[in-house]
Motif scaffolding. Structure first.
Motif, short mmCIF file in Angstrom:
data_model
loop_
_atom_site.label_atom_id
_atom_site.label_comp_id
_atom_site.label_asym_id
_atom_site.label_seq_id
_atom_site.Cartn_x
_atom_site.Cartn_y
_atom_site.Cartn_z
N ALA A 36 2.49 -25.36 24.04
CA ALA A 36 1.97 -25.11 22.70
C ALA A 36 1.97 -23.63 22.36
N SER A 37 1.84 -22.76 23.36
CA SER A 37 1.81 -21.32 23.08
C SER A 37 3.12 -20.85 22.45
N ALA A 38 4.19 -21.62 22.61
CA ALA A 38 5.48 -21.24 22.01
C ALA A 38 5.43 -21.26 20.49
N THR A 39 4.53 -22.05 19.94
CA THR A 39 4.44 -22.14 18.48
C THR A 39 3.66 -20.97 17.90
N GLU A 40 3.00 -20.21 18.76
CA GLU A 40 2.24 -19.03 18.34
C GLU A 40 2.99 -17.81 18.83
N SER A 41 4.23 -17.64 18.33
CA SER A 41 5.14 -16.64 18.86
C SER A 41 4.63 -15.20 18.74
N ASN A 42 3.73 -14.94 17.82
CA ASN A 42 3.23 -13.57 17.65
C ASN A 42 2.08 -13.25 18.61
N GLN A 43 1.59 -14.26 19.30
CA GLN A 43 0.45 -14.07 20.19
C GLN A 43 0.94 -13.75 21.60
N PRO A 44 0.46 -12.66 22.20
CA PRO A 44 0.84 -12.38 23.59
C PRO A 44 0.19 -13.40 24.52
N GLN A 45 0.80 -13.56 25.68
CA GLN A 45 0.24 -14.48 26.67
C GLN A 45 -1.16 -14.00 27.07
N GLN A 46 -2.10 -14.92 27.04
CA GLN A 46 -3.48 -14.60 27.36
C GLN A 46 -3.71 -14.67 28.87
N PRO A 47 -4.65 -13.85 29.37
CA PRO A 47 -4.96 -13.93 30.81
C PRO A 47 -5.40 -15.35 31.17
N GLY A 48 -4.92 -15.83 32.27
CA GLY A 48 -5.28 -17.17 32.72
C GLY A 48 -4.36 -18.26 32.20
N GLU A 49 -3.50 -17.93 31.22
CA GLU A 49 -2.55 -18.93 30.72
C GLU A 49 -1.48 -19.16 31.77
#
Length: 175
Positions: free
Chosen positions: A83-96
């Protein structure tokens, strides 16, 4: 451990006779039945579910082969990152969870050969008339995606050998 996604337009993964690849394509048929009439955004939950399956196999250190049309780059990105792929402007969060290391095997070939395969199908939900739309939608994999393109004009043993060679060359990003 290897994660493979065999991808391509409808009909690219079908051979005459019984084969392991035909058994894998059952997943593709289920996917397409679930997606019939869906636009791109409606496919995201399904792709996220497939990502979760691949993530589970990865966490268990199991090899996995998934058949999924994955016609668009965005779809392949969702298979890799969820799902994080759909939030392309968001950097990977710690723990992801980090992105999965998947080798996409693009089965590619001429429209006439694939159309011939589709014509031979009986009672299939994907009519040959929709093949053009599949090719129109297809965004073939390209760098920096991790992929190989295999001609579906080859025999099944030749295709399997080409995939095995890619894995041995390290293209599958083995861990």
């Amino acid at each position: 451990m290897v994660l493979l996604v065999v991808m391509g337009v409808s009909g690219s993964g079908n051979w005459d006779g019984n084969s392991t690849m035909q058994m894998i394509i059952i997943l593709e048929r289920i996917e397409r039945k679930c997606q019939k009439g869906y636009h791109s955004l409606m496919r995201i939950p399904w792709l996220c579910a497939l990502h979760d399956i691949l993530r589970r196999e990865d966490a268990s250190r199991q090899d996995a082969i998934l058949a999924c049309s994955a016609l668009k780059k965005m779809y392949r990105h969702v298979l890799i990152s969820g799902a994080s792929a759909t939030e392309s402007n968001q950097p990977q969060q710690p723990g992801e969870n980090p992105a999965l290391k998947i080798l996409f095997v693009h089965l590619d070939g001429p429209k006439d050969i694939i159309a011939g395969r589709l014509e031979k199908r009986r009672g299939h939900f994907m009519p040959p008339e929709l093949l053009k739309s599949q090719f129109d939608t297809l965004e073939p994999p390209s760098a920096p995606e991790n992929f190989i393109t295999v001609s579906l004009e080859k025999s099944l043993p030749e295709i399997v050998l080409e995939i095995e060679r890619a894995i041995l060359r390290g293209e599958a990003l083995l861990e």
